[in-house]
Motif scaffolding. Structure first.
Motif, PDB file in Angstrom:
ATOM      1  N   THR A 293       0.851  -1.191   0.000  1.00 49.43           N
ATOM      2  CA  THR A 293       0.000   0.000   0.000  1.00 49.43           C
ATOM      3  C   THR A 293       0.883   1.236   0.000  1.00 49.43           C
ATOM      4  O   THR A 293       1.877   1.292   0.731  1.00 49.43           O
ATOM      5  CB  THR A 293      -0.910   0.014   1.248  1.00 49.43           C
ATOM      6  OG1 THR A 293      -1.707  -1.177   1.240  1.00 49.43           O
ATOM      7  CG2 THR A 293      -1.830   1.209   1.239  1.00 49.43           C
ATOM      8  N   VAL A 294       0.534   2.195  -0.821  1.00 52.32           N
ATOM      9  CA  VAL A 294       1.258   3.459  -0.912  1.00 52.32           C
ATOM     10  C   VAL A 294       0.390   4.538  -0.261  1.00 52.32           C
ATOM     11  O   VAL A 294      -0.798   4.659  -0.572  1.00 52.32           O
ATOM     12  CB  VAL A 294       1.546   3.804  -2.392  1.00 52.32           C
ATOM     13  CG1 VAL A 294       2.130   5.196  -2.526  1.00 52.32           C
ATOM     14  CG2 VAL A 294       2.449   2.758  -3.021  1.00 52.32           C
ATOM     15  N   SER A 295       0.976   5.313   0.645  1.00 58.27           N
ATOM     16  CA  SER A 295       0.259   6.417   1.280  1.00 58.27           C
ATOM     17  C   SER A 295       0.494   7.697   0.490  1.00 58.27           C
ATOM     18  O   SER A 295       1.630   8.001   0.122  1.00 58.27           O
ATOM     19  CB  SER A 295       0.753   6.630   2.711  1.00 58.27           C
ATOM     20  OG  SER A 295       0.422   5.517   3.494  1.00 58.27           O
ATOM     21  N   VAL A 296      -0.585   8.419   0.245  1.00 59.73           N
ATOM     22  CA  VAL A 296      -0.485   9.705  -0.433  1.00 59.73           C
ATOM     23  C   VAL A 296      -1.268  10.742   0.364  1.00 59.73           C
ATOM     24  O   VAL A 296      -2.165  10.399   1.141  1.00 59.73           O
ATOM     25  CB  VAL A 296      -1.009   9.651  -1.892  1.00 59.73           C
ATOM     26  CG1 VAL A 296      -0.223   8.676  -2.719  1.00 59.73           C
ATOM     27  CG2 VAL A 296      -2.484   9.323  -1.943  1.00 59.73           C
ATOM     28  N   GLU A 297      -0.903  11.988   0.187  1.00 59.82           N
ATOM     29  CA  GLU A 297      -1.659  13.078   0.789  1.00 59.82           C
ATOM     30  C   GLU A 297      -2.098  14.009  -0.327  1.00 59.82           C
ATOM     31  O   GLU A 297      -1.272  14.504  -1.091  1.00 59.82           O
ATOM     32  CB  GLU A 297      -0.820  13.819   1.831  1.00 59.82           C
ATOM     33  CG  GLU A 297      -1.642  14.828   2.616  1.00 59.82           C
ATOM     34  CD  GLU A 297      -0.909  15.341   3.836  1.00 59.82           C
ATOM     35  OE1 GLU A 297      -1.119  14.796   4.931  1.00 59.82           O
ATOM     36  OE2 GLU A 297      -0.125  16.301   3.668  1.00 59.82           O
ATOM     37  N   LEU A 298      -3.420  14.212  -0.425  1.00 58.84           N
ATOM     38  CA  LEU A 298      -3.995  15.096  -1.430  1.00 58.84           C
ATOM     39  C   LEU A 298      -4.119  16.496  -0.838  1.00 58.84           C
ATOM     40  O   LEU A 298      -4.535  16.652   0.312  1.00 58.84           O
ATOM     41  CB  LEU A 298      -5.379  14.592  -1.844  1.00 58.84           C
ATOM     42  CG  LEU A 298      -5.492  13.128  -2.270  1.00 58.84           C
ATOM     43  CD1 LEU A 298      -6.950  12.789  -2.597  1.00 58.84           C
ATOM     44  CD2 LEU A 298      -4.588  12.825  -3.450  1.00 58.84           C
TER      45      LEU A 298
END
Length: 159
Positions: free
Chosen positions: A129-134
């Motif tokens: 799983t890759v964490s991203v912040e929008l």
């Protein structure tokens, strides 16, 4: 003289009051007078990258609020930078933002608007799983978990 200033002042006050009312009912939801954006994200995924230094990402941002917003940037620990791209006539180009209409959604999908993860620090593998912040023009940042799918993955939701 007072009689002339009185009616003139009333006319000016009336014009100003009407001008202040114009934006909220106009449907142009860029101004926050018509409510706030209520954003949520779903259908997020990253196809397992075939390149060592670049990957794509897809998701849908839904806005149930009464005001539009814009996706302005994305960050992730896995990449040196994440850029936002749109596809126009089959060609992709980096853009500064993508609009999320009031009561609508922004779909980032294969063959359309999407995220590009550049300068990968490690190559994500299927099952991770890759964490991203929008980041948005008006709303606060939103963290999203993006599962890594097979390189040939095609979602059933039409992404």
């Amino acid at each position: 003289m007072r009689r002339r200033l009185g009616p003139a002042a009333l006319v000016i006050a009336g014009v100003l009051a009407l001008a202040g009312c114009g934006g909220s009912d106009s449907g142009d939801s860029d101004d926050s007078g018509s409510g706030k954006a209520e954003l949520s994200a779903g259908s997020a995924y990253m196809p397992q990258p075939v390149s060592d230094d670049m990957a794509a990402g897809f998701l849908t941002v839904t806005n149930k609020g009464g005001a539009a917003d814009e996706l302005t940037s994305v960050t992730s620990d896995i990449a040196g930078q994440v850029t936002v791209h749109e596809s126009v006539d089959g060609a992709m180009q980096e853009v500064k933002s993508l609009k999320i209409p009031a009561g609508g959604r922004l779909e980032l999908k294969s063959g359309g608007d999407h995220l590009m993860f550049e300068q990968l620090k490690s190559k994500p593998k299927e099952g991770q799983t890759v964490s991203v912040e929008l980041h948005f023009a008006h709303s606060g940042p939103m963290k999203v978990e993006m599962p890594v799918k097979p390189a040939t993955y095609t979602p059933k939701t039409g992404h």
